[in-house]
Design a protein around this motif. Structure first.
Motif, PDB file in Angstrom:
ATOM      1  N   VAL A 406       0.829  -1.036  -0.091  1.00 25.65           N
ATOM      2  CA  VAL A 406       0.002   0.250  -0.005  1.00 25.65           C
ATOM      3  C   VAL A 406       0.912   1.130   0.011  1.00 25.65           C
ATOM      4  O   VAL A 406       0.561   2.298  -0.780  1.00 25.65           O
ATOM      5  CB  VAL A 406      -1.007   0.106   1.072  1.00 25.65           C
ATOM      6  CG1 VAL A 406      -1.706   1.159   1.279  1.00 25.65           C
ATOM      7  CG2 VAL A 406      -1.939  -1.128   1.176  1.00 25.65           C
ATOM      8  N   LEU A 407       1.786   1.218   0.910  1.00 26.06           N
ATOM      9  CA  LEU A 407       2.821   2.357   0.871  1.00 26.06           C
ATOM     10  C   LEU A 407       3.545   2.805  -0.418  1.00 26.06           C
ATOM     11  O   LEU A 407       3.979   3.789  -0.852  1.00 26.06           O
ATOM     12  CB  LEU A 407       3.808   2.152   1.963  1.00 26.06           C
ATOM     13  CG  LEU A 407       2.988   2.150   3.322  1.00 26.06           C
ATOM     14  CD1 LEU A 407       4.260   1.851   4.458  1.00 26.06           C
ATOM     15  CD2 LEU A 407       2.510   3.544   3.761  1.00 26.06           C
ATOM     16  N   PHE A 408       4.080   1.396  -0.926  1.00 25.95           N
ATOM     17  CA  PHE A 408       4.542   1.709  -2.400  1.00 25.95           C
ATOM     18  C   PHE A 408       3.767   2.173  -3.411  1.00 25.95           C
ATOM     19  O   PHE A 408       4.248   3.166  -4.162  1.00 25.95           O
ATOM     20  CB  PHE A 408       5.222   0.285  -2.600  1.00 25.95           C
ATOM     21  CG  PHE A 408       5.726   0.134  -4.189  1.00 25.95           C
ATOM     22  CD1 PHE A 408       7.040   0.601  -4.347  1.00 25.95           C
ATOM     23  CD2 PHE A 408       5.125  -0.200  -5.292  1.00 25.95           C
ATOM     24  CE1 PHE A 408       7.578   0.334  -5.640  1.00 25.95           C
ATOM     25  CE2 PHE A 408       5.318  -0.371  -6.437  1.00 25.95           C
ATOM     26  CZ  PHE A 408       6.923  -0.004  -6.702  1.00 25.95           C
ATOM     27  N   PHE A 409       2.395   1.806  -3.516  1.00 28.34           N
ATOM     28  CA  PHE A 409       1.519   2.306  -4.496  1.00 28.34           C
ATOM     29  C   PHE A 409       1.506   4.012  -4.330  1.00 28.34           C
ATOM     30  O   PHE A 409       1.210   4.518  -5.013  1.00 28.34           O
ATOM     31  CB  PHE A 409       0.453   1.720  -4.494  1.00 28.34           C
ATOM     32  CG  PHE A 409       0.409   0.430  -5.482  1.00 28.34           C
ATOM     33  CD1 PHE A 409       0.684   0.493  -6.759  1.00 28.34           C
ATOM     34  CD2 PHE A 409       0.259  -0.912  -5.043  1.00 28.34           C
ATOM     35  CE1 PHE A 409       0.714  -0.676  -7.589  1.00 28.34           C
ATOM     36  CE2 PHE A 409       0.398  -1.925  -5.524  1.00 28.34           C
ATOM     37  CZ  PHE A 409       0.598  -1.808  -6.920  1.00 28.34           C
ATOM     38  N   CYS A 410       1.207   4.051  -2.902  1.00 27.36           N
ATOM     39  CA  CYS A 410       1.035   5.466  -2.384  1.00 27.36           C
ATOM     40  C   CYS A 410       2.267   6.496  -2.746  1.00 27.36           C
ATOM     41  O   CYS A 410       2.024   7.434  -3.415  1.00 27.36           O
ATOM     42  CB  CYS A 410       0.814   5.682  -0.855  1.00 27.36           C
ATOM     43  SG  CYS A 410      -0.693   5.167  -0.265  1.00 27.36           S
ATOM     44  N   GLY A 411       3.432   5.725  -2.667  1.00 28.60           N
ATOM     45  CA  GLY A 411       4.506   6.538  -3.332  1.00 28.60           C
ATOM     46  C   GLY A 411       4.701   6.872  -4.771  1.00 28.60           C
ATOM     47  O   GLY A 411       4.932   7.936  -5.303  1.00 28.60           O
ATOM     48  N   LEU A 412       4.395   5.888  -5.468  1.00 30.53           N
ATOM     49  CA  LEU A 412       3.992   5.790  -6.969  1.00 30.53           C
ATOM     50  C   LEU A 412       3.242   6.930  -7.181  1.00 30.53           C
ATOM     51  O   LEU A 412       3.403   7.646  -8.208  1.00 30.53           O
ATOM     52  CB  LEU A 412       3.742   4.599  -7.678  1.00 30.53           C
ATOM     53  CG  LEU A 412       4.648   3.609  -7.506  1.00 30.53           C
ATOM     54  CD1 LEU A 412       4.219   2.336  -8.226  1.00 30.53           C
ATOM     55  CD2 LEU A 412       5.999   3.981  -8.406  1.00 30.53           C
ATOM     56  N   MET A 413       2.061   7.050  -6.578  1.00 29.38           N
ATOM     57  CA  MET A 413       1.008   8.270  -6.836  1.00 29.38           C
ATOM     58  C   MET A 413       1.621   9.461  -6.678  1.00 29.38           C
ATOM     59  O   MET A 413       1.401  10.432  -7.526  1.00 29.38           O
ATOM     60  CB  MET A 413      -0.273   8.039  -5.992  1.00 29.38           C
ATOM     61  CG  MET A 413      -0.980   6.595  -6.466  1.00 29.38           C
ATOM     62  SD  MET A 413      -2.369   6.312  -5.357  1.00 29.38           S
ATOM     63  CE  MET A 413      -3.362   7.864  -5.701  1.00 29.38           C
ATOM     64  N   VAL A 414       2.381   9.667  -5.547  1.00 26.86           N
ATOM     65  CA  VAL A 414       2.874  11.020  -5.364  1.00 26.86           C
ATOM     66  C   VAL A 414       3.945  11.393  -6.304  1.00 26.86           C
ATOM     67  O   VAL A 414       3.865  12.439  -6.886  1.00 26.86           O
ATOM     68  CB  VAL A 414       3.691  10.866  -3.899  1.00 26.86           C
ATOM     69  CG1 VAL A 414       4.310  12.348  -3.514  1.00 26.86           C
ATOM     70  CG2 VAL A 414       2.719  10.744  -2.883  1.00 26.86           C
ATOM     71  N   VAL A 415       4.840  10.592  -6.842  1.00 24.66           N
ATOM     72  CA  VAL A 415       5.906  10.899  -7.796  1.00 24.66           C
ATOM     73  C   VAL A 415       5.060  10.977  -8.990  1.00 24.66           C
ATOM     74  O   VAL A 415       5.665  12.141  -9.816  1.00 24.66           O
ATOM     75  CB  VAL A 415       6.765   9.631  -7.995  1.00 24.66           C
ATOM     76  CG1 VAL A 415       7.894   9.858  -8.981  1.00 24.66           C
ATOM     77  CG2 VAL A 415       7.409   9.598  -6.542  1.00 24.66           C
ATOM     78  N   GLY A 416       3.890  10.274  -9.425  1.00 29.52           N
ATOM     79  CA  GLY A 416       3.343  10.405 -10.599  1.00 29.52           C
ATOM     80  C   GLY A 416       2.652  11.927 -10.487  1.00 29.52           C
ATOM     81  O   GLY A 416       2.656  12.668 -11.650  1.00 29.52           O
ATOM     82  N   ALA A 417       2.083  12.257  -9.491  1.00 28.07           N
ATOM     83  CA  ALA A 417       1.353  13.582  -9.330  1.00 28.07           C
ATOM     84  C   ALA A 417       2.412  14.711  -9.560  1.00 28.07           C
ATOM     85  O   ALA A 417       2.227  15.684 -10.322  1.00 28.07           O
ATOM     86  CB  ALA A 417       0.916  13.746  -8.002  1.00 28.07           C
ATOM     87  N   VAL A 418       3.598  14.752  -8.957  1.00 35.99           N
ATOM     88  CA  VAL A 418       4.622  15.592  -9.297  1.00 35.99           C
ATOM     89  C   VAL A 418       5.056  15.610 -10.480  1.00 35.99           C
ATOM     90  O   VAL A 418       5.373  16.645 -11.139  1.00 35.99           O
ATOM     91  CB  VAL A 418       5.848  15.119  -8.092  1.00 35.99           C
ATOM     92  CG1 VAL A 418       6.931  16.579  -8.228  1.00 35.99           C
ATOM     93  CG2 VAL A 418       5.485  15.363  -6.707  1.00 35.99           C
TER      94      VAL A 418
END
Length: 429
Positions: A406-418
């Motif tokens: 879950v944390l991994f996917f959250c990190g990917l979403m943050v990077v993608g948004a940036v």
């Protein structure tokens, strides 16, 4: 999940009133009968062997113990002993099992004994090792491992003294197997020291019939519910307090509901925490059926924690899983439900699964044997009813994801948004 036809795990030749699962062996022990009436309906205790074939449960009759003219209405298991309520008495029966080896019966042998030869009631019959051997003509060389059970009655106590129609309504062993407790139609609680069966207490707990009782894991508190609208907490034979489930519900009139069932339950991952669960049903039925209620109490100070409605079908029985995670409810119309103990929310429901009053429920225990029989299910619960049927109700394991994923996917979403903002608004970062 609504009204649908549930497959029968087992069907007895008599009405079934009670069911328990032996934690050690995994035997399903169910009992009932036609009583003393000369209707030709027998009275017996049946031992069923439970198996999980693929993802489907099946049951085989391993042993039938005849109880003569007395039907078993309720029972409790304490080690290798069954305490069975039969009329106004509590009969104590010790059961033992042993494995025997012998040559298999010839291929053309007809029929079979009631013990160990009953067909599986559920599951699709695949060709097992014995079937393959028979196909090769090696029947004479096959060995048959047969489980035999012996049942011996070694004691009996008078558990109800109603002069008109004595009947034991409920029975429990204390968790440490030091006490045997019963309640009946005369309103008395009787407690015996076990295994000596020396009477310890005999006191009037309720005016009228006792519906249910339970004892806390440390033997400190006894809870009883009766038809006199009372739910009482006892310390020994002394009344400690009486519970009032609708104290903060002003729209509920006094004596419009009565307690039906009570059970202590653990709290998962909290070793020293205890809960008490009670069921309240309408005292009288209206043209528009009112709700029944399920309540949760603190098991130490008995303060109310939560009360939720649980439908308009009148509840007939309550069960709690070993872990305290799930509650099972059966109704007089044959429906079966499983609730989450934490929130008292319905998780599973089959309307009129039996079509007639559900008399008892039992979750598979959280022992190694019980866990192996659960399979890929979070909970598995047995139900029996007056229709002679035994059914299995299961809740599949709910899918979950590891926290790291879950944390991994959250990190990917943050990077993608940036990255997206940087692309849309150059110089944003």
């Amino acid at each position: 999940m609504g009204k649908r036809r549930m497959p029968d795990l087992y069907r007895a030749p008599f009405p079934l009133y009670t069911i328990k699962v032996d934690p050690k062996t995994g035997w399903v022990i169910t009992a009932g009968g036609g009583g003393a009436s000369k209707t030709g309906i027998k009275n017996a205790v049946h031992f069923l062997g439970l198996e999980l074939v693929g993802d489907q449960h099946c049951a085989t009759l391993v042993h039938s113990h005849d109880t003569d003219t007395r039907a078993t209405m309720n029972l409790a298991i304490g080690g290798d002993v069954i305490a069975a309520g039969q009329d106004g008495k509590c009969s104590l029966m010790r059961f033992r099992q042993r494995q025997t080896r012998g040559k298999a019966a010839p291929k053309d042998a007809g029929g079979g004994s009631e013990q160990g030869a009953a067909r599986r009631r559920a599951g699709k019959g695949g060709k097992g090792s014995e079937g393959a051997a028979a196909a090769r003509g090696n029947v004479s060389e096959m060995k048959d491992n047969t489980t035999q059970i012996s049942v011996d009655t070694f004691g009996e106590v008078q558990s109800d003294l109603n002069p008109q129609d004595p009947l034991q309504k409920c029975v429990r062993f204390s968790p440490d197997l030091s006490l045997l407790l019963t309640g009946g139609t005369d309103g008395h609680i009787r407690v015996w020291e076990y295994p000596s069966l020396k009477e310890k207490f005999d006191f009037k707990a309720h005016e009228g019939e006792i519906e249910d009782l339970d004892i806390s894991p440390n033997n400190k508190h006894l809870v009883t519910v009766g038809r006199d609208f009372a739910c009482s907490i006892w310390s020994g034979n002394q009344l400690a307090m009486s519970l009032c489930w609708h104290e903060k519900m002003p729209l509920i009139a006094a004596k419009s509901y009565r307690y039906m069932s009570c059970r202590f339950g653990k709290v998962e991952d909290q070793k020293d925490t205890l809960r008490l669960y009670t069921v309240q049903i309408p005292h009288k039925r209206d043209r528009k059926p009112p709700q029944c209620y399920l309540s949760k109490w603190d098991g130490q100070n008995f303060l109310p924690m939560l009360t939720n409605p649980c439908g308009t079908e009148v509840i007939s029985t309550l069960a709690v899983s070993d872990s305290g995670t799930f509650l099972g409810l059966g109704t007089v119309t044959g429906s079966v439900a499983i609730y989450i103990a934490f929130s008292l929310q319905k998780l599973y429901y089959v309307q009129e699964s039996h079509g007639i009053v559900v008399t008892d429920l039992a979750f598979l225990p959280d022992t190694p044997k019980g866990q192996s029989l659960k399979g890929n299910n979070e909970a598995a619960m047995l139900s029996v009813a007056v229709d002679s049927r035994c059914q299995m109700h299961t809740v599949r394991n709910r899918r979950s994801f590891p926290i790291w994923l879950v944390l991994f996917f959250c990190g990917l979403m943050v990077v993608g948004a940036v990255l997206l903002l940087q692309h849309l608004f150059p110089g944003f970062i």
